[in-house]
Scaffold this active site. Structure first.
Site, short mmCIF file in Angstrom:
data_model
loop_
_atom_site.label_atom_id
_atom_site.label_comp_id
_atom_site.label_asym_id
_atom_site.label_seq_id
_atom_site.Cartn_x
_atom_site.Cartn_y
_atom_site.Cartn_z
N LYS A 237 3.06 4.47 -1.06
CA LYS A 237 3.07 5.40 -2.19
C LYS A 237 4.35 6.23 -2.08
O LYS A 237 4.39 7.26 -1.40
CB LYS A 237 1.86 6.34 -2.17
CG LYS A 237 0.49 5.63 -2.06
CD LYS A 237 0.01 5.63 -0.66
CE LYS A 237 -1.45 5.32 -0.47
NZ LYS A 237 -2.03 4.22 -1.14
N ASP B 296 17.78 8.84 -7.61
CA ASP B 296 19.18 9.28 -7.63
C ASP B 296 19.77 9.61 -6.27
O ASP B 296 20.69 10.44 -6.18
CB ASP B 296 19.32 10.50 -8.55
CG ASP B 296 18.98 10.19 -10.00
OD1 ASP B 296 18.88 9.00 -10.34
OD2 ASP B 296 18.81 11.14 -10.79
N HIS C 138 0.82 -1.21 0.00
CA HIS C 138 0.00 0.00 0.00
C HIS C 138 0.86 1.27 0.00
O HIS C 138 0.33 2.38 0.03
CB HIS C 138 -0.92 -0.02 1.23
CG HIS C 138 -2.01 0.99 1.22
ND1 HIS C 138 -2.04 2.07 2.08
CD2 HIS C 138 -3.11 1.11 0.45
CE1 HIS C 138 -3.11 2.79 1.86
NE2 HIS C 138 -3.79 2.24 0.88
#
Length: 233
Positions: A191, A196, A189
């Site tokens: 996000k 870099d 779940h």
């Protein structure tokens, strides 16, 4: 259902304006794996201390004022009115909010900024991989430019139709050189976007149309902080 549009999908906990949490975690038993609804629940959240907390506090209070249909003098809650903040950072911490009631697609633009500026690698966690044409094109171009793009999605779904739609994008993305992994122990779940060792975001915005355009969302953009490296690990 259109009844789910314009809903508050933000997750914010602010404590005295000095400490705040945000990310994917809701307040339910499956989020702490006390209840196994979709296997092991994998999520990501961020703890913030210092002046950046005030931004998340105001994001919460703005929604609170809309619900109460009245405003208050919120500066009386500002914790650093009479004493300076002693919390220091090694980079930039920028909370942001997104609303379906204006024309500024903040969450989408934060994601696009990270995708388009990636030079070496781009790592993404998302429970739903249903990008619009702009984000899809940016991801494909990023991979074709030689950037190492890795995306983690869930193996176990919470919404079968959404999961089928997510999988429908795999072929085109893999063909462009993007590596897609599924979290096999349960539901991913999280996000998160990371690029870099330099920039990242943790928040509530999923890679689907409803979350990008039709929900109230929030997140925190991190630039040059040591927490970016922690997120990579």
């Amino acid at each position: 259902s259109s009844l789910q549009n314009n809903r508050d999908h933000r997750k914010i906990t602010s404590i005295d304006g000095r400490v705040a949490y945000t990310g994917g975690c809701n307040m339910a038993d499956e989020y702490i794996n006390k209840k196994r609804k979709h296997g092991h629940w994998k999520d990501c959240a961020l703890k913030i201390e210092g002046e950046a907390v005030w931004s998340l506090t105001l994001i919460f209070l703005q929604m609170w004022a809309a619900c109460k249909q009245q405003t208050e003098d919120y500066m009386q809650l500002f914790p650093y009115e009479n004493s300076p903040c002693t919390v220091h950072t090694d980079g930039y911490v920028q909370p942001y909010a997104d609303s379906p009631l204006d024309k500024n697609d903040v969450g989408k633009n934060v994601y696009l900024g990270i995708i388009q500026n990636a030079k070496k690698y781009l790592y993404i966690n998302t429970p739903y991989l249903i990008p619009d044409e702009t984000i899809l094109s940016a991801l494909l171009l990023c991979a074709k430019s030689g950037v190492d793009v890795k995306i983690i999605t869930p193996a176990v779904w919470d919404k079968k139709f959404v999961h089928i739609t997510t999988r429908s994008y795999y072929h085109e993305l893999i063909e462009a050189g993007i590596e897609i992994y599924v979290y096999s122990d349960g539901f991913n779940h999280s996000k998160t976007f990371l690029s870099d060792d330099a920039v990242a975001t943790v928040g509530t915005t999923n890679l689907d149309y409803r979350s990008l355009y039709l929900h109230f969302e929030c997140g925190v953009r991190l630039v040059g902080t040591s927490s970016v490296l922690s997120l990579r690990e």
